[in-house]
Design an enzyme around this catalytic site. Sequence first.
Site, short mmCIF file in Angstrom:
data_model
loop_
_atom_site.label_atom_id
_atom_site.label_comp_id
_atom_site.label_asym_id
_atom_site.label_seq_id
_atom_site.Cartn_x
_atom_site.Cartn_y
_atom_site.Cartn_z
N HIS A 77 -6.97 -0.98 -0.58
CA HIS A 77 -6.07 -1.64 0.21
C HIS A 77 -6.37 -1.61 1.54
CE1 HIS A 77 -1.56 -1.93 1.76
NE2 HIS A 77 -2.31 -1.56 2.63
N GLU A 78 -6.87 -0.73 2.12
CA GLU A 78 -7.44 -1.00 3.82
C GLU A 78 -8.65 -1.81 3.96
OE1 GLU A 78 -5.49 0.13 5.81
OE2 GLU A 78 -4.47 1.58 4.51
N GLU A 111 0.45 -7.64 3.18
CA GLU A 111 0.45 -6.26 2.60
C GLU A 111 0.36 -6.16 1.21
OE1 GLU A 111 0.86 -2.86 3.23
OE2 GLU A 111 0.01 -3.35 5.16
N HIS A 139 -7.58 -5.60 3.75
CA HIS A 139 -7.00 -5.71 4.85
C HIS A 139 -8.09 -6.48 5.78
CE1 HIS A 139 -2.94 -4.93 5.14
NE2 HIS A 139 -2.98 -3.55 5.06
N ASP A 144 9.67 -2.37 10.84
CA ASP A 144 8.45 -2.81 9.98
C ASP A 144 8.12 -4.01 10.24
OD1 ASP A 144 6.40 -2.14 8.19
OD2 ASP A 144 7.86 -2.48 6.71
N TYR A 178 0.58 -10.37 10.92
CA TYR A 178 1.38 -9.18 10.36
C TYR A 178 2.64 -9.00 10.84
CZ TYR A 178 0.65 -4.36 8.35
OH TYR A 178 0.66 -3.35 7.50
N HIS A 226 6.10 -3.83 4.90
CA HIS A 226 5.92 -2.75 3.74
C HIS A 226 7.09 -2.83 2.98
CE1 HIS A 226 3.17 -1.35 7.01
NE2 HIS A 226 2.19 -1.13 5.81
ZN LIG Z 1 -1.72 -2.03 4.62
#
Ligand SMILES: [Zn+2]
Length: 545
Positions: free
Chosen positions: A371-372, A395, A375, A455, A386, A460
């Site tokens: 996941h990271e 996301e 990005h 958020d 974002y 998210h």
């Molecule tokens: Zn993320």
Amino acid sequence: MEKKQWVNLGIAFALTLFNFTSATAATTSSSEKISLNSETGAPVFIAGTLTVPSQADPYEIVLSYLREKENLYSIKLEGAQTLDIISETTDELGFTNIKLQHMYNGVPVFGSVLSAHINQSGVLTAISGELTQISKLDQDPAEENAFLQPSSAAAAVTNDLTAKLKKAPDIIQQESPSLVVFVGDGEARLAYSSEVEYLEPEPGNVRYFIDAANGAILASFNQIHQADPVGKDAVSAGTGLLGDKKSIYTVQNAEGSFLLDRTRGKGILTYDAANMLELPGKLWQDADGLFNEAYDAAAVDAHVYAGQTFDYFKKIHGRTSYDGKGARVISTVHYGEKYNNAFWSGSQMVYGDGDGTTFSPLSGSLDVVAHELTHAVTATTAKLIYQGQSGAINESISDVYGALVEGYFDDHPDWLIGEDIYTPKQKGDALRSLADPTTKGQPDHYSKLYLGTEDYGGVHINSGIGNKAAYLLANGGTHYSVAVKGIGLDKTGKILYRTLTQYLTPNTSYRQYQAAAVQAATDLYGASSEEVNSVKAAFSAVGLQ
Ligand SMILES: [Zn+2]
Ligand SMILES: [Ca+2]
Ligand SMILES: [Ca+2]
Ligand SMILES: [Ca+2]
């Protein structure tokens, strides 16, 4: 000190694994929060709504605020001392970042830099950095005859190195000396600053300060800790967070084994923040080359999972590292104390240890690592902002490749995110579910889009919509009475990769995402293909057509 503040600033805008600011915490405070250096009493960080909205030039906004704060900063911004602009950039959230160099009689004061952030409304929201105090400077830079030539300063550097190394250094690069104000032991002197890099008799990278009047060495800082260890490539044994034994690529020399994998791109490196907030920390070093202590496990998993994610993008999508050009993949583990998050900082991955209740060390889950790193792929391709819908797509793409990378290395993808690190005392749950986003409070249909401001506009939260569409595309199913024929992990990965890297743009909305995915599938499989029909059905099932 300065480094630490930068780290803190980084987190505020970082792409995190989940939203950890509550609605109330996100509310802007009009009060000024001032952090002081406990030793010098000087301000090092000021945050809040520091000014009223303004159309003025950002530099003027910052300067007029600083003029009001002259007493706090113990500086008179007139006569000898000025703050010159050295850079001005605007980030993806619309913040303008201005860096100011402290000057004394037109000469930069070494290391004395302020960094200011101004939001879209022209409100100053933060100033970081500490100004070096200068009570007096007896030398006048205009009196050129009183100073050495730069070439004499350069010679002083090589003479000093030769004396220290007992051998003339094999210099590969030497910065031409430039005049700075250097403050040592409370006394300000005009000095030449120069950085020199050499390989023999041992690799070094040193910044020198040479008294401009007499050639004396005022200070030298060795900066070699950023260089790679010299040694041979090796495969070492490690134990991960779940007690699983695995092989890790390292570099070995007489001092031990280092978490540097030179077999992939320009390298995969894993660092130890040692529970502090400095990045990247220290390159992981193990004396006996056996990475089997409990403290090692977070590093072993970060290192191995970064390599697996690298392999997935290389083998399946022909992409060498996240930028497609073999960029170094850097991870830092043991970041902060009981830190309950993971993030891509813009240049590296960062993992906290978790508090042991909500999370165990966050590098322990392949889907979280993927996941990271995804990005980073997004940041070098679509650059999805974002915030709002584009942030939710950002996301979602990261969650989808988290699941796909996990599925590539395990025949049974679970379509859950973070099950290996989330609530370690509770079995069977996860941070998010792509199969059923509603189990974690996320919408599974565009009609249920969260429209609030929390958020970053629900990045998210609304990711659930894209996640459900991707899940249906891969696995098939009937959702809100729309039947979708699944096309499997590989084709789902290919279509969304093409969508991300070729069609999505920074401000893509969910409706545009649907059109882009249909186009990408059309490119790959033809307009009347089963795959295109499945893409249309999957997005239609979540309310996008
Ligand atoms: Zn993320
Ligand atoms: Ca060991
Ligand atoms: Ca998973
Ligand atoms: Ca759990």
